[in-house]
Design a protein around this motif. Structure first.
Motif, PDB file in Angstrom:
ATOM      1  N   ALA A   1       0.829  -1.210   0.000  1.00 41.75           N
ATOM      2  CA  ALA A   1       0.000   0.000   0.000  1.00 41.75           C
ATOM      3  C   ALA A   1       0.863   1.261   0.000  1.00 41.75           C
ATOM      4  O   ALA A   1       0.589   2.215  -0.743  1.00 41.75           O
ATOM      5  N   LEU A   2       1.923   1.269   0.806  1.00 42.29           N
ATOM      6  CA  LEU A   2       2.787   2.450   0.866  1.00 42.29           C
ATOM      7  C   LEU A   2       3.549   2.660  -0.433  1.00 42.29           C
ATOM      8  O   LEU A   2       3.735   3.804  -0.862  1.00 42.29           O
ATOM      9  N   MET A   3       3.973   1.575  -1.068  1.00 41.08           N
ATOM     10  CA  MET A   3       4.687   1.716  -2.338  1.00 41.08           C
ATOM     11  C   MET A   3       3.761   2.274  -3.417  1.00 41.08           C
ATOM     12  O   MET A   3       4.173   3.125  -4.215  1.00 41.08           O
ATOM     13  N   ALA A   4       2.506   1.832  -3.428  1.00 37.31           N
ATOM     14  CA  ALA A   4       1.541   2.365  -4.388  1.00 37.31           C
ATOM     15  C   ALA A   4       1.280   3.846  -4.109  1.00 37.31           C
ATOM     16  O   ALA A   4       1.204   4.663  -5.039  1.00 37.31           O
ATOM     17  N   GLU A   5       1.146   4.196  -2.831  1.00 36.15           N
ATOM     18  CA  GLU A   5       0.928   5.595  -2.456  1.00 36.15           C
ATOM     19  C   GLU A   5       2.125   6.455  -2.857  1.00 36.15           C
ATOM     20  O   GLU A   5       1.963   7.565  -3.368  1.00 36.15           O
TER      21      GLU A   5
ATOM     22  N   LYS B   1       2.074   9.601  -5.435  1.00 36.59           N
ATOM     23  CA  LYS B   1       2.498  10.940  -5.016  1.00 36.59           C
ATOM     24  C   LYS B   1       3.660  11.446  -5.863  1.00 36.59           C
ATOM     25  O   LYS B   1       3.744  12.631  -6.157  1.00 36.59           O
ATOM     26  N   ARG B   2       4.546  10.545  -6.257  1.00 35.77           N
ATOM     27  CA  ARG B   2       5.672  10.942  -7.095  1.00 35.77           C
ATOM     28  C   ARG B   2       5.177  11.417  -8.460  1.00 35.77           C
ATOM     29  O   ARG B   2       5.657  12.422  -8.990  1.00 35.77           O
ATOM     30  N   ILE B   3       4.188  10.719  -9.008  1.00 39.19           N
ATOM     31  CA  ILE B   3       3.601  11.138 -10.283  1.00 39.19           C
ATOM     32  C   ILE B   3       2.899  12.477 -10.126  1.00 39.19           C
ATOM     33  O   ILE B   3       3.056  13.378 -10.959  1.00 39.19           O
TER      34      ILE B   3
ATOM     35  N   LYS C   1       9.723  12.036   1.139  1.00 42.11           N
ATOM     36  CA  LYS C   1      10.843  11.578   1.963  1.00 42.11           C
ATOM     37  C   LYS C   1      10.350  10.693   3.095  1.00 42.11           C
ATOM     38  O   LYS C   1      10.931   9.643   3.373  1.00 42.11           O
ATOM     39  N   ASN C   2       9.269  11.104   3.744  1.00 42.71           N
ATOM     40  CA  ASN C   2       8.723  10.322   4.849  1.00 42.71           C
ATOM     41  C   ASN C   2       8.234   8.951   4.384  1.00 42.71           C
ATOM     42  O   ASN C   2       8.449   7.954   5.064  1.00 42.71           O
TER      43      ASN C   2
ATOM     44  N   ILE D   1       8.976   3.070   4.071  1.00 44.39           N
ATOM     45  CA  ILE D   1       9.141   1.873   3.244  1.00 44.39           C
ATOM     46  C   ILE D   1      10.459   1.187   3.584  1.00 44.39           C
ATOM     47  O   ILE D   1      10.513  -0.041   3.725  1.00 44.39           O
ATOM     48  N   ALA D   2      11.511   1.956   3.763  1.00 45.97           N
ATOM     49  CA  ALA D   2      12.814   1.384   4.110  1.00 45.97           C
ATOM     50  C   ALA D   2      12.775   0.727   5.486  1.00 45.97           C
ATOM     51  O   ALA D   2      13.362  -0.342   5.688  1.00 45.97           O
ATOM     52  N   ARG D   3      12.082   1.338   6.434  1.00 48.33           N
ATOM     53  CA  ARG D   3      11.969   0.754   7.775  1.00 48.33           C
ATOM     54  C   ARG D   3      11.257  -0.592   7.721  1.00 48.33           C
ATOM     55  O   ARG D   3      11.675  -1.564   8.360  1.00 48.33           O
ATOM     56  N   ILE D   4      10.173  -0.649   6.960  1.00 47.94           N
ATOM     57  CA  ILE D   4       9.421  -1.897   6.849  1.00 47.94           C
ATOM     58  C   ILE D   4      10.275  -2.963   6.172  1.00 47.94           C
ATOM     59  O   ILE D   4      10.304  -4.121   6.612  1.00 47.94           O
ATOM     60  N   ASN D   5      10.981  -2.597   5.111  1.00 46.78           N
ATOM     61  CA  ASN D   5      11.858  -3.551   4.434  1.00 46.78           C
ATOM     62  C   ASN D   5      12.942  -4.069   5.378  1.00 46.78           C
ATOM     63  O   ASN D   5      13.292  -5.252   5.346  1.00 46.78           O
ATOM     64  N   THR D   6      13.467  -3.211   6.218  1.00 46.66           N
ATOM     65  CA  THR D   6      14.500  -3.612   7.175  1.00 46.66           C
ATOM     66  C   THR D   6      13.955  -4.627   8.173  1.00 46.66           C
ATOM     67  O   THR D   6      14.592  -5.655   8.430  1.00 46.66           O
TER      68      THR D   6
END
Length: 65
Positions: free
Chosen positions: A20-24, A28-30, A44-45, A50-55
């Motif tokens: 869900a966060l990656m889609a969001e 937002k980037r688009i 940035k947030n 996303i990086a925290r969850i991946n970790t």
């Protein structure tokens, strides 16, 4: 999302939240490339969350093996 909140979630919930966060983030980037976001630090947030969850997911997979 704080690291303590992330650690409380199950692996399944983390994977769902990550998708869900990656889609969001992509949306937002688009939106930001078309017209400037009101608060560009949201990108940035989202990236950091996303990086925290991946970790955490990587740590759990290492501990389970």
């Amino acid at each position: 999302m704080k690291i303590a909140e992330i650690k409380e979630l199950t692996t399944g919930e983390l994977q769902e939240r990550l998708v869900a966060l990656m889609a969001e983030y992509d949306q937002k980037r688009i939106d930001h490339s078309v017209s400037s976001l009101e608060n560009p630090s949201e990108l940035k947030n989202l990236r950091r969350t996303i990086a925290r969850i991946n970790t955490i997911l990587a740590q759990r997979s290492i501990n389970n093996d």
